[in-house]
Write a protein that holds these residues in place. Sequence first.
Motif, PDB file in Angstrom:
ATOM      1  N   TYR A  67       7.996 -18.874 -25.412  1.00 38.01           N
ATOM      2  CA  TYR A  67       8.498 -18.217 -26.529  1.00 38.01           C
ATOM      3  C   TYR A  67      10.019 -17.987 -27.181  1.00 38.01           C
ATOM      4  O   TYR A  67      10.446 -18.186 -28.098  1.00 38.01           O
ATOM      5  N   ARG A  68      10.686 -17.448 -25.721  1.00 37.45           N
ATOM      6  CA  ARG A  68      12.426 -17.137 -25.944  1.00 37.45           C
ATOM      7  C   ARG A  68      12.860 -18.034 -25.566  1.00 37.45           C
ATOM      8  O   ARG A  68      14.172 -17.404 -26.204  1.00 37.45           O
ATOM      9  N   ALA A  69      12.935 -18.848 -24.847  1.00 38.88           N
ATOM     10  CA  ALA A  69      14.166 -19.383 -23.719  1.00 38.88           C
ATOM     11  C   ALA A  69      13.095 -21.182 -23.509  1.00 38.88           C
ATOM     12  O   ALA A  69      12.529 -20.346 -23.121  1.00 38.88           O
ATOM     13  N   GLY A  70      14.230 -21.948 -22.887  1.00 36.79           N
ATOM     14  CA  GLY A  70      13.825 -23.067 -22.398  1.00 36.79           C
ATOM     15  C   GLY A  70      13.526 -22.227 -21.064  1.00 36.79           C
ATOM     16  O   GLY A  70      14.638 -21.683 -20.811  1.00 36.79           O
ATOM     17  N   TRP A  71      13.820 -23.754 -20.019  1.00 38.74           N
ATOM     18  CA  TRP A  71      14.290 -23.669 -19.021  1.00 38.74           C
ATOM     19  C   TRP A  71      14.530 -24.784 -18.256  1.00 38.74           C
ATOM     20  O   TRP A  71      14.300 -25.736 -18.778  1.00 38.74           O
ATOM     21  N   ILE A  72      15.688 -24.611 -16.930  1.00 33.22           N
ATOM     22  CA  ILE A  72      15.854 -25.860 -15.879  1.00 33.22           C
ATOM     23  C   ILE A  72      15.434 -25.875 -15.374  1.00 33.22           C
ATOM     24  O   ILE A  72      16.097 -24.553 -14.859  1.00 33.22           O
ATOM     25  N   SER A  73      15.273 -27.128 -14.219  1.00 32.25           N
ATOM     26  CA  SER A  73      15.030 -26.429 -12.738  1.00 32.25           C
ATOM     27  C   SER A  73      15.972 -27.064 -11.891  1.00 32.25           C
ATOM     28  O   SER A  73      16.031 -28.434 -12.603  1.00 32.25           O
TER      29      SER A  73
END
Length: 291
Positions: A244-250
């Motif tokens: 809920y603080r940041a999204g992610w990419i991998s």
Amino acid sequence: MRRWLAAAAATTVVLLAAAGCTTTHGTDGDLTGGWAMIGAPTPFRPATKVCHESLQADSSLATYRPVPCTDLHVAETFHVADAPDAPVPPTPGSAQSREAYAQCAQRAEAFLGGPWRGARIAVQVLWPSRAGWRGGAHWFRCDLTETGLDGLAATGRSGSLAGALRGPSPLRLGCFDARVNGDSVTAMTPVACTQPHRTEFVGLWTAPEISYAALSADRTRTARGCRSAIARYTGVPDDDEVQYRAGWISYRPSRTEWQLGERRVRCFLWFRNRTLDRSMQGAGPTVLPVH
């Protein structure tokens, strides 16, 4: 040239026999003239500190066309090592191929002057052709290439990569202007972290020993790994609220890298609707609140 010399010597013997002579003035009867015997052929072995205009599937003599690293190229050979004897070159995924990749990966860090997994760099292992292997060429070659985040697209460059990561480098992963369409990343353009951006590299997650298909299919496992990387990098608690603080990419390894034992996954924090103008390293919960 060797066949010509042998023919000439044979002609001399015939002439002497025809004349009925057993010796000749000024010679000792030794037709080799004291020449050293020709030694056994040495198997081909590639050189280090050379570059190549294209990526290759193997390192056969027929396709070996090294160029100076000052020329435009896509790959650089930085290490060549002996390989254990075997009937054929090791196959992708074999214990021998994984051991060779591990050695290349370790030596790459020393050659570059820094951790290459956090940079736009890929390591490639090349073996002799089957014909060369049968002829005694038992070695493997370690190459570096400048590449994209997915490790699939090689980039041409001029100049050696030796020491390229010893200090600040444009090859290091930092902040990006990411373009996202649904669940797909369509572009990752590097930008300075002081410029408007929504994405930043936060570190690596080491995937478990599972199949490549399983890694690709299970987003939940990767999400947990990258959220932990985000928490470590930004200085927020590593708990269920990171999502809920940041999204992610991998970006996972390529299939070829996976077969060689590469398990690093590159993780990035990402905001859909928030634009940043600074790095989020150590930013803490105040800068990254729960939404």
